[in-house]
Design an enzyme around this catalytic site. Structure first.
Site, PDB file in Angstrom:
ATOM      1  N   PRO A 197       0.807  -1.237   0.000  1.00  0.00           N
ATOM      2  CG  PRO A 197      -0.024  -1.027   2.165  1.00  0.00           C
ATOM      3  CD  PRO A 197       0.666  -2.001   1.252  1.00  0.00           C
ATOM      4  CG  LEU A 198       3.144   2.172   3.074  1.00  0.00           C
ATOM      5  CD1 LEU A 198       4.167   2.148   4.199  1.00  0.00           C
ATOM      6  CD2 LEU A 198       2.145   3.293   3.295  1.00  0.00           C
ATOM      7  N   GLY A 254       4.789   3.625  -4.663  1.00  0.00           N
ATOM      8  CA  GLY A 254       4.299   4.674  -5.555  1.00  0.00           C
ATOM      9  C   GLY A 254       3.735   5.856  -4.818  1.00  0.00           C
ATOM     10  CB  THR A 283       2.238  -6.225   2.319  1.00  0.00           C
ATOM     11  OG1 THR A 283       2.361  -4.939   1.707  1.00  0.00           O
ATOM     12  CG2 THR A 283       2.417  -7.293   1.261  1.00  0.00           C
ATOM     13  N   GLY A 326       4.117  -3.418  -6.406  1.00  0.00           N
ATOM     14  CA  GLY A 326       5.042  -2.755  -5.512  1.00  0.00           C
ATOM     15  C   GLY A 326       6.391  -2.601  -6.172  1.00  0.00           C
ATOM     16  CG  ASP A 371      13.528  -3.125  -7.414  1.00  0.00           C
ATOM     17  OD1 ASP A 371      12.706  -3.454  -8.279  1.00  0.00           O
ATOM     18  OD2 ASP A 371      14.469  -2.344  -7.619  1.00  0.00           O
ATOM     19  CG  PHE A 422      10.549  -9.028  -7.835  1.00  0.00           C
ATOM     20  CD1 PHE A 422       9.639  -9.612  -8.695  1.00  0.00           C
ATOM     21  CD2 PHE A 422      11.883  -9.415  -7.912  1.00  0.00           C
ATOM     22  CE1 PHE A 422      10.045 -10.559  -9.622  1.00  0.00           C
ATOM     23  CE2 PHE A 422      12.291 -10.357  -8.829  1.00  0.00           C
ATOM     24  CZ  PHE A 422      11.374 -10.929  -9.693  1.00  0.00           C
TER      25      PHE A 422
END
Length: 310
Positions: free
Chosen positions: A146-147, A149, A176, A204, A206, A209
């Site tokens: 959610p955080l 970008g 998350t 999201g 890196d 990922f």
């Protein structure tokens, strides 16, 4: 549909002859003089192609009766069909943006016909064609940070979620809540449950990922070292052994015990593909389990594992 094709009305173009092939849908305008004035004059829209590949189609939708706009050149009307009411169906594709060719954008081809059964038949045939394609996902697990970008993670997902719904792809969405959430979820899930999904989507950066990748590999990678390539670390003959002695690499000479060991290996004529490149007493490769975000490195060095910001 096969062979000579069928005449349909394509929004923004006019009447076209549509033919169904083995790998896609192709169409030719009945009035080619209008082709240059269709979408080519509108820079913000994708470039109109005369073929739609099934691999680019993510959904086919039967619509209610309604207007289908005629050619974009408003000065010309084909058979009084500028904005005609007719039965319609839409072919939803992913194509490249004209303004930014590196970006993929959704686009809709709107077809119309006066006969509702004709539209229904086309939808059934096109749906069967894209459903027969292999590797099309049906169930996906989606992790949304959610955080990411600048706090737009959830909004970014809400913007693309309708595409998955239209494509009839089931999604299990997990927002998350902390660093390591995605890692813990995937590391603890059983293989049987994981096989229910055709893929995992990360909304999201890196860090997310990395969490997903390591969570998938952590408990499922049982190999502690790679197998030795065939013939690696062996001398082909005693002449090569003598040559090695005479070369004096780094001013060092193999001991007699080392030479005996090499000769014994050569004489056996057997190559053990499962022998490690290094001694089993040495540390080999990267231990994926050490990337667990809940544990700290005993060496105190920096880790390549990226954590989500709290």
């Amino acid at each position: 549909m096969q062979g000579d094709g069928e005449v349909l009305f394509l929004g923004g173009v006019g009447e076209v002859t549509v033919t169904l092939g083995h790998d896609g849908l192709s169409f030719l305008p009945l009035h080619p003089e209008l082709g240059s004035s269709c979408l080519s004059s509108i820079g913000l829209l994708p470039k109109l192609e005369n073929k739609i590949k099934f691999s680019d189609v993510y959904a086919v939708e039967l619509l209610d009766e309604g207007p289908v706009c005629g050619p974009w050149n408003t000065r010309i009307v084909v058979q009084s069909k500028k904005n005609s009411e007719m039965h319609r169906f839409a072919v939803h594709v992913i194509t490249r943006s004209r303004k930014h060719p590196s970006q993929l954008v959704p686009y809709e081809y709107l077809f119309g016909h006066k006969d509702p059964e004709t539209c229904k038949s086309w939808v059934e045939h096109l749906s069967a064609c894209i459903n027969n394609e292999q590797d099309r996902p049906k169930n996906l697990m989606v992790f949304v940070h959610p955080l990411c970008g600048k706090g737009r993670g959830c909004k970014n997902w809400e913007m693309v979620a309708p595409l998955f719904d239209r494509a009839k792809v089931n999604t299990k969405v997990i927002i998350t809540e902390r660093a390591g959430h995605a890692y813990d979820t995937l590391a603890s899930i059983s293989d049987k449950e994981l096989k229910k999904f055709d893929g995992v989507v990360a909304v999201g950066g890196d860090g997310l990922f990395n969490e997903i990748l390591n969570g998938l590999l952590n408990l499922r990678n049982k190999t502690s070292y790679p197998p030795t390539p065939e013939g690696f670390g062996y001398f082909g003959s005693t002449e090569k052994c003598q040559g090695y002695r005479n070369d004096g690499l780094n001013n060092s000479t193999p001991t007699s015990d080392a030479v005996k060991n090499v000769m014994l290996r050569v004489g056996s004529n057997k190559s053990d593909d499962h022998e490690p490149l290094l001694s089993t007493g040495q540390s080999v490769g990267l231990d994926i389990s050490s990337l667990n975000p809940n544990t700290e490195s005993s060496t105190g060095g920096s880790s390549s594992f990226s954590l989500l910001p709290k």
